[in-house]
Design an enzyme around this catalytic site. Structure first.
Site, PDB file in Angstrom:
ATOM      1  N   ASN A  67      41.365  80.448 -35.928  1.00 52.70           N
ATOM      2  CA  ASN A  67      41.891  80.445 -37.464  1.00 52.70           C
ATOM      3  C   ASN A  67      43.148  81.378 -37.408  1.00 52.70           C
ATOM      4  O   ASN A  67      43.124  82.736 -37.371  1.00 52.70           O
ATOM      5  CB  ASN A  67      40.948  80.832 -38.331  1.00 52.70           C
ATOM      6  CG  ASN A  67      41.424  81.086 -39.706  1.00 52.70           C
ATOM      7  OD1 ASN A  67      42.519  80.822 -39.890  1.00 52.70           O
ATOM      8  ND2 ASN A  67      40.508  81.775 -40.515  1.00 52.70           N
ATOM      9  N   LYS A  91      45.134  82.465 -39.787  1.00 49.35           N
ATOM     10  CA  LYS A  91      45.259  83.004 -40.907  1.00 49.35           C
ATOM     11  C   LYS A  91      46.939  83.117 -41.278  1.00 49.35           C
ATOM     12  O   LYS A  91      47.534  81.954 -40.867  1.00 49.35           O
ATOM     13  CB  LYS A  91      44.616  84.508 -40.870  1.00 49.35           C
ATOM     14  CG  LYS A  91      43.281  84.313 -40.370  1.00 49.35           C
ATOM     15  CD  LYS A  91      42.528  85.533 -40.712  1.00 49.35           C
ATOM     16  CE  LYS A  91      40.949  85.316 -39.967  1.00 49.35           C
ATOM     17  NZ  LYS A  91      40.126  86.625 -40.336  1.00 49.35           N
ATOM     18  N   HIS A 108      36.608  79.963 -46.506  1.00 45.31           N
ATOM     19  CA  HIS A 108      36.560  81.213 -45.675  1.00 45.31           C
ATOM     20  C   HIS A 108      36.377  82.403 -46.739  1.00 45.31           C
ATOM     21  O   HIS A 108      36.905  82.514 -47.903  1.00 45.31           O
ATOM     22  CB  HIS A 108      38.132  81.519 -45.049  1.00 45.31           C
ATOM     23  CG  HIS A 108      37.918  82.311 -44.056  1.00 45.31           C
ATOM     24  ND1 HIS A 108      38.190  83.619 -44.377  1.00 45.31           N
ATOM     25  CD2 HIS A 108      37.954  82.465 -42.705  1.00 45.31           C
ATOM     26  CE1 HIS A 108      38.244  84.386 -43.314  1.00 45.31           C
ATOM     27  NE2 HIS A 108      37.857  83.761 -42.019  1.00 45.31           N
ATOM     28  N   GLU A 139      37.955  85.068 -47.105  1.00 42.36           N
ATOM     29  CA  GLU A 139      39.246  85.634 -47.445  1.00 42.36           C
ATOM     30  C   GLU A 139      39.679  84.860 -48.854  1.00 42.36           C
ATOM     31  O   GLU A 139      40.200  85.295 -49.666  1.00 42.36           O
ATOM     32  CB  GLU A 139      40.229  85.682 -46.383  1.00 42.36           C
ATOM     33  CG  GLU A 139      39.885  86.947 -45.354  1.00 42.36           C
ATOM     34  CD  GLU A 139      40.483  86.359 -44.137  1.00 42.36           C
ATOM     35  OE1 GLU A 139      41.300  85.858 -43.839  1.00 42.36           O
ATOM     36  OE2 GLU A 139      40.000  87.268 -43.212  1.00 42.36           O
ATOM     37  N   GLU A 148      30.080  83.299 -40.663  1.00 48.25           N
ATOM     38  CA  GLU A 148      30.990  84.769 -40.457  1.00 48.25           C
ATOM     39  C   GLU A 148      30.616  85.693 -41.406  1.00 48.25           C
ATOM     40  O   GLU A 148      30.928  85.847 -42.560  1.00 48.25           O
ATOM     41  CB  GLU A 148      32.512  84.155 -40.862  1.00 48.25           C
ATOM     42  CG  GLU A 148      33.176  83.118 -40.326  1.00 48.25           C
ATOM     43  CD  GLU A 148      34.331  82.908 -39.969  1.00 48.25           C
ATOM     44  OE1 GLU A 148      35.025  82.947 -38.985  1.00 48.25           O
ATOM     45  OE2 GLU A 148      35.190  83.046 -41.196  1.00 48.25           O
ATOM     46  N   GLY A 203      37.695  90.972 -38.203  1.00 51.13           N
ATOM     47  CA  GLY A 203      38.614  91.778 -38.235  1.00 51.13           C
ATOM     48  C   GLY A 203      38.313  93.258 -37.863  1.00 51.13           C
ATOM     49  O   GLY A 203      39.254  94.193 -37.977  1.00 51.13           O
ATOM     50  N   SER A 212      35.211  89.022 -35.157  1.00 53.91           N
ATOM     51  CA  SER A 212      35.316  89.553 -33.851  1.00 53.91           C
ATOM     52  C   SER A 212      34.812  88.729 -32.437  1.00 53.91           C
ATOM     53  O   SER A 212      34.371  89.493 -31.574  1.00 53.91           O
ATOM     54  CB  SER A 212      34.554  91.073 -33.981  1.00 53.91           C
ATOM     55  OG  SER A 212      35.478  91.662 -35.002  1.00 53.91           O
ATOM     56  N   GLY A 236      41.749  87.061 -34.806  1.00 57.70           N
ATOM     57  CA  GLY A 236      42.712  87.727 -34.011  1.00 57.70           C
ATOM     58  C   GLY A 236      42.762  87.098 -32.675  1.00 57.70           C
ATOM     59  O   GLY A 236      43.936  87.093 -32.170  1.00 57.70           O
TER      60      GLY A 236
HETATM   61  P1  13P Z   1      38.231  87.774 -36.288  1.00 56.21           P
HETATM   62  O1  13P Z   1      37.922  87.030 -35.177  1.00 56.21           O
HETATM   63  O2  13P Z   1      39.780  88.474 -36.365  1.00 56.21           O
HETATM   64  O3  13P Z   1      37.596  88.746 -36.458  1.00 56.21           O
HETATM   65  O4  13P Z   1      38.608  86.592 -37.538  1.00 56.21           O
HETATM   66  C1  13P Z   1      37.346  85.945 -37.832  1.00 56.21           C
HETATM   67  C2  13P Z   1      37.631  85.059 -38.840  1.00 56.21           C
HETATM   68  O5  13P Z   1      37.738  85.099 -40.058  1.00 56.21           O
HETATM   69  C3  13P Z   1      37.745  83.526 -38.333  1.00 56.21           C
HETATM   70  O6  13P Z   1      37.908  82.671 -39.504  1.00 56.21           O
END
Ligand code: 13P
Length: 254
Positions: free
Chosen positions: A9, A11, A96, A98, A168, A174, A213, A235
């Protein structure tokens, strides 16, 4: 047997140059993994046409990070599941954290997105997960069940035959704070058990990815867990060597 899925992802990240380099670097690992694991990247909508061109002829699948509940009309700024499908998307992430947080998407609204994606030929990747406060107070499954229930109510349990779930925990996204494999496994097993109260066969077949993560270091132990069927990676999906190592961890545990 559930085939693992490793999904990036991205983002709100990338440039034409970085997307080109990343997709070109991931085609071979995706092709190599294909007999044992599926690999996909979910890109900002503006890059999807570019990903379509670059990924052509490879086993690297791709998708969107969100989609609208409408297919066309006066909805300025939205992204239609029909248009995403036209550009070759296989998947659409919905719900998600976010989006839930920054765009006030409710469980019911996420369920409508899941439905719109599925009705128009996309495989929805339904994100669920609790906040740190909810985790600390032992409410993880209350939150996750409510997120699942909205989809079950609208689309039915059978809809999970053609969907992916991503657990998640928000406190792990993150932050570098990965859920331990044991903690993640327990939630994945609880999700499967909850779905099994409606339909055991569907529960057994649905892929449940872990996200938060998930990286080259944490992926092998996470993917070794019985109910973890791959990862939704933020990430670490932006760096080809890291994402490739995660793909290899999925293949090793397939
Ligand atoms: P990270 O792997 O950066 O923690 O993000 C996870 C995520 O939100 C994937 O959708």
């Amino acid at each position: 047997m559930r085939k693992p899925l490793v999904m990036g992802n991205w983002k709100l990240n990338g440039t034409k140059e970085s997307v080109t380099a990343l997709v070109n670097a991931l085609k071979e690992p995706a092709d190599k993994a294909a007999p044992k694991a599926d690999v996909a990247v979910c890109a900002p909508t503006v890059f999807i046409g570019l990903v379509e061109q670059l990924a052509a002829g490879s086993k690297l699948a791709y998708g969107s990070e969100d989609c609208d509940i409408h297919v066309q009309g006066a909805y300025t700024g939205e992204n239609s599941p029909v248009m995403l499908r036209e550009f070759g998307c296989t998947y659409a992430i919905v719900g998600h954290s976010e989006r839930r947080d920054y765009h006030q998407e409710t469980n019911e609204y996420v369920a409508l997105k899941y439905q719109a994606a599925q009705q128009n030929g996309l495989i929805p990747v339904l994100c669920v997960g609790e906040s740190e406060a909810e985790y600390d107070s032992g409410r993880t499954m209350d939150v996750v069940k409510a997120e699942l229930q909205a989809v079950i109510d609208l689309c039915g349990i059978e809809s999970f035959k053609n969907a992916v779930i991503a657990y998640e925990p928000i406190w792990a996204i993150g932050t570098g704070k990965t859920a331990t494999p044991e903690v993640a496994q327990k939630v994945h097993a609880d999700i499967r058990a909850y779905l099994a109260t409606f339909n055991a066969e569907v529960a057994d077949g649905v892929r449940i990815l872990y996200g938060g993560s998930c990286n080259a270091k944490t992926a092998p132990d996470l993917f070794a867990q019985k109910d973890i069927d791959g990862g939704l990676v933020g990430g670490a999906s932006l760096k080809a060597p890291d994402f490739t190592a995660i793909i290899e961890a999925a293949v090793a545990n397939a």
